[in-house]
Design a protein around this motif. Sequence first.
Motif, PDB file in Angstrom:
ATOM      1  N   ALA A 133       0.852  -1.203   0.000  1.00 19.75           N
ATOM      2  CA  ALA A 133       0.000   0.000   0.000  1.00 19.75           C
ATOM      3  C   ALA A 133       0.883   1.246   0.000  1.00 19.75           C
ATOM      4  O   ALA A 133       0.613   2.227  -0.682  1.00 19.75           O
ATOM      5  N   GLU A 134       1.967   1.155   0.746  1.00 18.53           N
ATOM      6  CA  GLU A 134       2.902   2.280   0.870  1.00 18.53           C
ATOM      7  C   GLU A 134       3.723   2.501  -0.414  1.00 18.53           C
ATOM      8  O   GLU A 134       4.019   3.618  -0.785  1.00 18.53           O
TER       9      GLU A 134
ATOM     10  N   VAL B 232      -2.161  -6.945 -11.354  1.00 16.26           N
ATOM     11  CA  VAL B 232      -1.855  -7.742 -10.167  1.00 16.26           C
ATOM     12  C   VAL B 232      -2.094  -9.217 -10.472  1.00 16.26           C
ATOM     13  O   VAL B 232      -3.124  -9.581 -11.042  1.00 16.26           O
ATOM     14  N   LYS B 233      -1.114 -10.025 -10.110  1.00 15.09           N
ATOM     15  CA  LYS B 233      -1.329 -11.476 -10.172  1.00 15.09           C
ATOM     16  C   LYS B 233      -1.202 -12.021  -8.756  1.00 15.09           C
ATOM     17  O   LYS B 233      -0.246 -11.702  -8.052  1.00 15.09           O
TER      18      LYS B 233
ATOM     19  N   LYS C  40       4.996  -2.300 -13.974  1.00 16.04           N
ATOM     20  CA  LYS C  40       3.646  -2.417 -14.539  1.00 16.04           C
ATOM     21  C   LYS C  40       2.881  -3.619 -14.013  1.00 16.04           C
ATOM     22  O   LYS C  40       1.668  -3.709 -14.169  1.00 16.04           O
ATOM     23  N   ARG C  41       3.641  -4.562 -13.448  1.00 13.33           N
ATOM     24  CA  ARG C  41       2.968  -5.773 -12.951  1.00 13.33           C
ATOM     25  C   ARG C  41       3.561  -6.119 -11.597  1.00 13.33           C
ATOM     26  O   ARG C  41       4.741  -5.880 -11.347  1.00 13.33           O
ATOM     27  N   VAL C  42       2.735  -6.722 -10.753  1.00 17.34           N
ATOM     28  CA  VAL C  42       3.246  -7.167  -9.456  1.00 17.34           C
ATOM     29  C   VAL C  42       2.570  -8.487  -9.103  1.00 17.34           C
ATOM     30  O   VAL C  42       1.388  -8.689  -9.387  1.00 17.34           O
TER      31      VAL C  42
ATOM     32  N   PHE D 276      -4.944  -3.763  -3.793  1.00 11.21           N
ATOM     33  CA  PHE D 276      -5.855  -2.748  -4.338  1.00 11.21           C
ATOM     34  C   PHE D 276      -5.077  -1.471  -4.685  1.00 11.21           C
ATOM     35  O   PHE D 276      -5.326  -0.837  -5.707  1.00 11.21           O
ATOM     36  N   ALA D 277      -4.131  -1.123  -3.835  1.00 15.76           N
ATOM     37  CA  ALA D 277      -3.334   0.086  -4.098  1.00 15.76           C
ATOM     38  C   ALA D 277      -2.533  -0.084  -5.395  1.00 15.76           C
ATOM     39  O   ALA D 277      -2.406   0.852  -6.187  1.00 15.76           O
ATOM     40  N   ALA D 278      -2.031  -1.298  -5.614  1.00 19.85           N
ATOM     41  CA  ALA D 278      -1.267  -1.552  -6.842  1.00 19.85           C
ATOM     42  C   ALA D 278      -2.188  -1.404  -8.057  1.00 19.85           C
ATOM     43  O   ALA D 278      -1.819  -0.799  -9.058  1.00 19.85           O
TER      44      ALA D 278
END
Length: 329
Positions: A103-104, A155-156, A115-117, A146-148
Amino acid sequence: MIDPFGRHISYLRISVTDRCDFRCVYCMAEEMTFLPKADVLTLEEIDRLGSAFVRLGARKLRLTGGEPLVRKNVMSLFESLSRHLKSGALEELTLTTNGSRLAEFAEPLARLGVKRVNVSIDTLDPAKFTEITRRGKLDKVIEGAFAAREAGMKVKVNTVALRGVNEQEMDDLVAWCGREGFDLCVIETMPLGEIDADRTDQYLPVSLVRSRLAARWTLEESDKRTGGPARYVRVAETGQYVGFITPLTHNFCESCNRVRLTCTGTLFMCLGQEDSADLRAVLRQGADDAGLDAAIREAISRKPKGHDFIIDRRHNRPALGRHMSVTGG
Ligand code: SAM
């Protein structure tokens, strides 16, 4: 970088720390002894090694751990490596995280071109989550995911399939990921490192997870590949993808394009083999760029054809002594 079997090595995973704020039961023991600081590469050393791989043709870097986002000043590493995105030499800079601090960091990561996490979530039950991670808080992790997404990243969700723990939840995970716009990747447990539990108790074949999911969802074959070992299907009802990683029941080595650098600068050419190259020694002996490149090329020339993981039922020992947190999952 082309290995002896003609595979282009274009993907480097870097474990930036062996430390983690979670102690997932299948990954670590409750009491872990972490490495002395002097053994761990500095951020500058990681940048130098990562940049050498980019120079030699790596197109994708993934930072992992341990938990990459607990490493002090890790954002300065993302920042320095992001120059290769800007120059076009690197296609993708990404990370695998437990999400506790996402989130931070989501906003600054997105700004640097991430672009992806991949976010690891094994259950959607808050109490079970804390049990599996031995200390994690599910709401923080979901907030991070959600922040990502809000920051514009794909997000995966990575879920390790655990017998008797989350096997009844796979439908819920597919439904939740579908609603939230996340892809899901179901991973089989791999016998890496000493933990406190019996691995054969945890082992749940991902082929079984897949066939159970097929009873409820329409799984459409897909040729989506992300350069990794996962085989993906598209869930017709949600439009999201679900990947399956089955290192024990399926051999994915023939298309392997990756090598792994530990936080101590050891390069493993295969997740499932012991052979390695000590790049920290090369760095600390004062090698110039040409010397470093030569050491990397020599290591790539030793990349083995494949691995042979087995969970040894008689001895109940891990196939390899090192933990995933050291090698980088
Ligand atoms: N801390 C980060 C995280 O939680 O994603 C990155 C490192 S963690 C080692 C990377 C992934 O490896 C996680 O999805 C974790 O669940 C998975 N993992 C750890 N040990 C494993 C094992 N023995 N078998 C299969 N997956 C494992």
